[in-house]
Write a protein that holds these residues in place. Structure first.
Motif, mmCIF file in Angstrom:
data_model
loop_
_atom_site.group_PDB
_atom_site.id
_atom_site.type_symbol
_atom_site.label_atom_id
_atom_site.label_comp_id
_atom_site.label_asym_id
_atom_site.label_seq_id
_atom_site.Cartn_x
_atom_site.Cartn_y
_atom_site.Cartn_z
ATOM 1 N N ASN A 29 11.873 -21.504 -5.823
ATOM 2 C CA ASN A 29 10.447 -21.364 -5.528
ATOM 3 C C ASN A 29 9.719 -22.703 -5.583
ATOM 4 N N TYR A 150 3.230 -15.679 8.594
ATOM 5 C CA TYR A 150 3.173 -14.218 8.573
ATOM 6 C C TYR A 150 3.698 -13.633 9.885
ATOM 7 N N ARG A 179 4.070 -11.072 4.311
ATOM 8 C CA ARG A 179 3.027 -11.644 3.441
ATOM 9 C C ARG A 179 3.656 -12.542 2.376
ATOM 10 N N ALA A 180 4.763 -12.099 1.799
ATOM 11 C CA ALA A 180 5.448 -12.898 0.776
ATOM 12 C C ALA A 180 5.957 -14.210 1.373
ATOM 13 N N THR A 181 6.442 -14.170 2.592
ATOM 14 C CA THR A 181 6.922 -15.385 3.263
ATOM 15 C C THR A 181 5.761 -16.328 3.537
ATOM 16 N N HIS A 182 4.635 -15.777 3.977
ATOM 17 C CA HIS A 182 3.432 -16.575 4.223
ATOM 18 C C HIS A 182 2.967 -17.256 2.927
ATOM 19 N N GLU A 183 2.942 -16.493 1.835
ATOM 20 C CA GLU A 183 2.516 -17.051 0.541
ATOM 21 C C GLU A 183 3.481 -18.137 0.079
ATOM 22 N N MET A 184 4.790 -17.922 0.302
ATOM 23 C CA MET A 184 5.770 -18.938 -0.081
ATOM 24 C C MET A 184 5.584 -20.198 0.755
ATOM 25 N N GLN A 186 2.810 -21.292 2.012
ATOM 26 C CA GLN A 186 1.622 -21.976 1.499
ATOM 27 C C GLN A 186 1.933 -22.716 0.197
ATOM 28 N N ARG A 187 2.701 -22.065 -0.674
ATOM 29 C CA ARG A 187 3.081 -22.705 -1.935
ATOM 30 C C ARG A 187 3.933 -23.941 -1.660
#
Length: 196
Positions: A29, A150, A179-184, A186-187
């Motif tokens: 992560n 996303y 959504r989880a892929t998009h958030e990852m 961004q992180r």
């Protein structure tokens, strides 16, 4: 030093370098950690991802988040086997394999169109190039922005036909993955500023 000793040292070095790449990195992560762990002369993941970004216009964070979601950076990842009678290991639900979890047919199309005939799904540089190729075709075909993790992931997971039909709109599970892929992504983008 004799030739035999020199050859033995070189072989040991090569085997060590290859064995370091046979498993997923730790701390997946954290993109800086992933790149640090895969920074060798023979296998530099950051260089491969940046080369793919220049080639296809898909950002490194989107590329890496896609690979992270698909395989957890495992080179030989496969979908789990189904169970016969609830407990006997049976067939796998698809031919997805490797870092990118590319299906046999799509991988064959990629090799044909890219000219990368020797590409292997268990090779990170080939797999990230595949992801860039796939996402760039989604951008061209559906007008998705090249940094829209996303929608790019929706098309990646569902396939172009299902994405085009809007099948994902009825699938809350795949929307959650996207959504989880998009958030990852961004992180990863935030982390990447500090580790370059």
């Amino acid at each position: 030093m004799s030739r035999w000793h020199f050859s033995r040292i070189v072989c040991s070095f090569v085997l060590l370098a290859l064995s370091a790449c046979a498993s997923a990195p730790d701390h997946i992560n954290d993109i800086c950690s992933v790149f640090d762990q895969r920074d060798s002369f023979f296998n530099n993941w950051q260089t491969a991802a940046e080369r793919t970004e220049r080639k296809y216009g898909i950002t490194v964070p989107v590329l890496m988040a896609t690979v992270r979601k698909e395989s957890g950076f495992k080179p030989h990842a496969k979908p789990p086997r189904t169970k016969l009678l609830g407990f006997i290991p049976w067939k796998r639900p698809s031919s997805a394999y490797g870092f990118s979890q590319a299906l046999d047919g799509t991988w064959a199309q990629y090799k044909l169109e890219s000219g990368n005939w020797g590409a292997r799904r268990s090779n990170f540089a080939d797999a990230v190039d595949f992801v860039g190729w796939y996402h760039s075709k989604t951008v061209d075909k559906y007008g998705v922005a090249p940094d829209d993790a996303y929608r790019l992931y929706l098309a990646y997971y569902m396939g172009w036909g299902a994405y085009g039909r809007g099948d994902w709109k009825k699938d809350a599970g795949v929307q959650k993955y996207a959504r989880a892929t998009h958030e990852m992504a961004q992180r990863y983008a935030g982390q990447l500023k500090d580790c370059r």
